[in-house]
Design a protein around this motif. Structure first.
Motif, short mmCIF file in Angstrom:
data_model
loop_
_atom_site.label_atom_id
_atom_site.label_comp_id
_atom_site.label_asym_id
_atom_site.label_seq_id
_atom_site.Cartn_x
_atom_site.Cartn_y
_atom_site.Cartn_z
N PHE A 93 -24.54 34.34 -19.60
CA PHE A 93 -23.30 34.56 -20.34
C PHE A 93 -22.80 35.98 -20.08
O PHE A 93 -21.62 36.19 -19.80
N GLU A 94 -23.70 36.95 -20.19
CA GLU A 94 -23.32 38.36 -20.00
C GLU A 94 -22.94 38.64 -18.56
O GLU A 94 -21.92 39.28 -18.29
N GLU A 95 -23.75 38.18 -17.61
CA GLU A 95 -23.50 38.45 -16.20
C GLU A 95 -22.15 37.92 -15.74
O GLU A 95 -21.45 38.55 -14.96
N MET A 96 -21.78 36.73 -16.21
CA MET A 96 -20.53 36.10 -15.79
C MET A 96 -19.37 36.35 -16.75
O MET A 96 -18.28 35.82 -16.58
N LYS A 97 -19.63 37.17 -17.77
CA LYS A 97 -18.60 37.49 -18.78
C LYS A 97 -17.99 36.23 -19.38
O LYS A 97 -16.78 36.12 -19.57
N LEU A 98 -18.87 35.26 -19.68
CA LEU A 98 -18.46 34.05 -20.37
C LEU A 98 -18.77 34.21 -21.85
O LEU A 98 -19.72 34.90 -22.23
N THR A 99 -17.99 33.57 -22.68
CA THR A 99 -18.08 33.75 -24.13
C THR A 99 -18.82 32.59 -24.78
O THR A 99 -18.33 31.45 -24.74
N PRO A 100 -19.99 32.85 -25.39
CA PRO A 100 -20.65 31.77 -26.13
C PRO A 100 -19.90 31.51 -27.43
O PRO A 100 -19.61 32.44 -28.19
N GLY A 101 -19.57 30.25 -27.67
CA GLY A 101 -18.85 29.88 -28.88
C GLY A 101 -19.72 29.03 -29.79
O GLY A 101 -20.71 28.45 -29.36
N ARG A 102 -19.33 28.96 -31.04
CA ARG A 102 -20.06 28.18 -32.04
C ARG A 102 -19.65 26.72 -31.97
O ARG A 102 -18.47 26.39 -31.93
N CYS A 103 -20.63 25.85 -31.94
CA CYS A 103 -20.39 24.41 -31.97
C CYS A 103 -20.32 23.92 -33.41
O CYS A 103 -20.74 24.61 -34.34
N THR A 104 -19.81 22.72 -33.60
CA THR A 104 -19.74 22.14 -34.94
C THR A 104 -20.89 21.17 -35.21
O THR A 104 -21.19 20.89 -36.36
N VAL A 105 -21.54 20.66 -34.15
CA VAL A 105 -22.58 19.65 -34.32
C VAL A 105 -23.96 20.15 -33.90
O VAL A 105 -24.95 19.85 -34.55
N VAL A 106 -24.03 20.92 -32.82
CA VAL A 106 -25.32 21.37 -32.30
C VAL A 106 -25.44 22.89 -32.42
O VAL A 106 -24.44 23.59 -32.61
N SER A 107 -26.66 23.38 -32.26
CA SER A 107 -26.91 24.82 -32.33
C SER A 107 -26.63 25.52 -31.00
O SER A 107 -26.43 26.73 -30.96
N ALA A 108 -26.66 24.77 -29.91
CA ALA A 108 -26.41 25.36 -28.59
C ALA A 108 -24.99 25.93 -28.55
O ALA A 108 -24.10 25.42 -29.23
N PRO A 109 -24.78 26.96 -27.74
CA PRO A 109 -23.43 27.52 -27.64
C PRO A 109 -22.55 26.73 -26.68
O PRO A 109 -23.05 26.16 -25.71
N LEU A 110 -21.26 26.67 -26.97
CA LEU A 110 -20.32 26.16 -25.99
C LEU A 110 -19.80 27.35 -25.19
O LEU A 110 -20.04 28.50 -25.55
N ILE A 111 -19.09 27.08 -24.11
CA ILE A 111 -18.49 28.14 -23.31
C ILE A 111 -17.00 28.15 -23.64
O ILE A 111 -16.28 27.19 -23.34
N GLU A 112 -16.54 29.22 -24.29
CA GLU A 112 -15.15 29.31 -24.77
C GLU A 112 -14.13 29.14 -23.64
O GLU A 112 -13.05 28.61 -23.86
N GLU A 113 -14.47 29.57 -22.44
CA GLU A 113 -13.54 29.48 -21.31
C GLU A 113 -13.39 28.05 -20.78
O GLU A 113 -12.47 27.78 -19.99
N SER A 114 -14.24 27.15 -21.20
CA SER A 114 -14.18 25.76 -20.74
C SER A 114 -13.05 25.02 -21.47
O SER A 114 -12.89 25.16 -22.68
N PRO A 115 -12.30 24.18 -20.74
CA PRO A 115 -11.22 23.43 -21.39
C PRO A 115 -11.71 22.26 -22.23
O PRO A 115 -10.99 21.76 -23.09
#
Length: 121
Positions: A93-115
């Protein structure tokens, strides 16, 4: 003329996706996956294929959840980069400057830049 071929991986091209996983920031990881798809629509089920030797395999197996993040043209470099670097050695996430986002169902992060992000258990 019909030809019989031995079983193999002949159904290409498949979309490359980014799978994010991890329960907390210390284990967050992203893996590029090309083997993914729909299993069933009712109930809704999809799949990813991750080899056991991959770093993300144990994270996903332990937490039993992950996020399928579709990619865009602008995400081509991170998609390629995350596919050839191990989360054992990089904080993707840090290396690629991607943003971990909060999910509503799971604890894993989503990628905010993903459509489109699909939360999976």
């Amino acid at each position: 003329m019909k030809q019989d071929w031995k079983p193999g991986t002949m159904i290409y091209p498949l979309p490359a996706i980014l799978v994010s996983c991890g329960k907390d920031e210390s284990e967050y990881n992203i893996i590029t996956v090309a083997w993914t798809g729909t299993i069933c629509t009712n109930p809704p089920m999809c799949y990813i294929s991750v080899r056991p030797e991959r770093h993300s395999y144990d994270i996903i197996k332990k937490n039993m959840e992950f996020v399928i993040n579709l990619t865009t043209k602008d995400m081509a470099f991170p998609t390629d980069w995350c596919g050839v670097r191990s989360g054992r050695n990089y904080r993707k996430f840090e290396e690629m400057k991607l943003t971990p986002g909060r999910c509503t169902v799971v604890s894993a992060p989503l990628i905010e830049e993903s459509p489109l992000c699909i939360e999976c258990r």
